[in-house]
Write an enzyme that holds these catalytic residues in place. Structure first.
Site, PDB file in Angstrom:
ATOM      1  N   LYS A   1      -3.967 -61.541 -18.067  1.00  0.00           N
ATOM      2  CA  LYS A   1      -4.582 -62.070 -16.846  1.00  0.00           C
ATOM      3  C   LYS A   1      -5.326 -63.371 -17.139  1.00  0.00           C
ATOM      4  CE  LYS A   1      -5.268 -57.801 -14.180  1.00  0.00           C
ATOM      5  NZ  LYS A   1      -6.291 -56.880 -13.597  1.00  0.00           N
TER       6      LYS A   1
ATOM      7  N   ALA B   1     -10.659 -59.344 -16.623  1.00  0.00           N
ATOM      8  CA  ALA B   1     -10.925 -57.947 -16.982  1.00  0.00           C
ATOM      9  C   ALA B   1      -9.887 -57.048 -16.341  1.00  0.00           C
ATOM     10  CB  ALA B   1     -12.323 -57.540 -16.524  1.00  0.00           C
ATOM     11  N   ASP B   2      -9.690 -55.899 -16.945  1.00  0.00           N
ATOM     12  CA  ASP B   2      -8.814 -54.891 -16.352  1.00  0.00           C
ATOM     13  C   ASP B   2      -9.377 -53.510 -16.653  1.00  0.00           C
ATOM     14  OD1 ASP B   2      -5.976 -54.555 -15.036  1.00  0.00           O
ATOM     15  OD2 ASP B   2      -6.189 -52.955 -16.522  1.00  0.00           O
ATOM     16  N   THR B   3      -9.346 -52.654 -15.644  1.00  0.00           N
ATOM     17  CA  THR B   3      -9.904 -51.307 -15.762  1.00  0.00           C
ATOM     18  C   THR B   3      -8.811 -50.260 -15.636  1.00  0.00           C
ATOM     19  OG1 THR B   3     -12.016 -52.057 -14.849  1.00  0.00           O
ATOM     20  CG2 THR B   3     -11.591 -49.692 -14.795  1.00  0.00           C
TER      21      THR B   3
ATOM     22  N   GLY C   1     -11.080 -53.583 -20.344  1.00  0.00           N
ATOM     23  CA  GLY C   1     -10.899 -54.665 -21.295  1.00  0.00           C
ATOM     24  C   GLY C   1     -11.404 -55.955 -20.685  1.00  0.00           C
TER      25      GLY C   1
END
Length: 212
Positions: free
Chosen positions: A56, A78-80, A115
């Site tokens: 991303k 960010a990624d959840t 992350g």
């Protein structure tokens, strides 16, 4: 005096923007990065969260440069990921998906991985991965039906939003609440400060506003 670096948020998530605003940060640019979020074969949830944050950030940096903006900016992505064991739960788009998630999470523990990737103008990546453990109470059929009817679950990892109604489902949380919402603030601030971003720049003005 060195100029204040710009910040690009690689997300269209109002939750991540609100979290940054909470600590007095207003990104100069919002550049959503739309990437394929399908897990690779055998990919563990924590690895998925870290990989998606990376791609991303890279996609947003490339998109921004093609648009001629933020040439010297930091890019934050960010990624959840919500997981039960090795199983990654989807970002619920349909009610059936959300219902499956709620049934799986009801009365048991799960983990949320976020992350975070901060890209420098030279393309150097600084990373953090935050793991939070959560236990839900056992949900009644009535509670699940009412939550599904609220539509709060739409586009939420694991089919719930902890900052909303689903906060009442949480029996125990060990880790970072803001990470579960979508952006771990402690780790994000550490990354930004490490690259010279003036995190506290607006705190004085924020203090004067809140004291009124």
């Amino acid at each position: 005096m060195a100029s204040r670096p710009e910040l690009i948020l690689a997300s269209a998530s109002p939750r991540r923007l609100a979290l940054l605003n909470q600590i007095g940060i207003e990104p100069e640019h919002l550049v959503p990065a739309h990437v394929d979020e399908t897990p690779e074969k055998g990919e563990l949830p924590r690895k998925l969260a870290a990989r998606l944050a990376d791609i991303k950030a890279i996609a947003a940096q490339q998109k921004a440069r093609q648009a001629g903006i933020g040439g010297n900016a930091l890019v934050l992505a960010a990624d959840t990921v919500v997981a039960v064991g090795r199983r990654v739960l989807p970002k619920a788009e349909m009610m059936e998906e959300a219902a499956d998630c709620l049934r799986l999470l009801s009365g048991r523990a799960h983990r949320v991985y976020t992350g975070v990737c901060l890209l420098t103008p030279s393309g150097q990546a600084k990373r953090r991965l935050v793991e939070t453990r959560i236990r839900f109470k056992r949900l009644s059929n009535r509670e699940m039906e009412a939550y599904l009817a609220s539509a709060e679950w739409k586009d939420k990892a694991g089919g719930y939003a902890i900052q909303g109604i689903a906060g009442s489902f949480v029996v125990k949380l060990v880790g970072s609440y803001s990470s579960v919402v979508g952006l771990p603030l402690h780790e994000t601030v550490a990354l930004l400060q490490g690259e010279g971003y003036p995190v506290t720049f607006n705190w004085l003005n924020q203090s004067s506003l809140t004291s009124v």
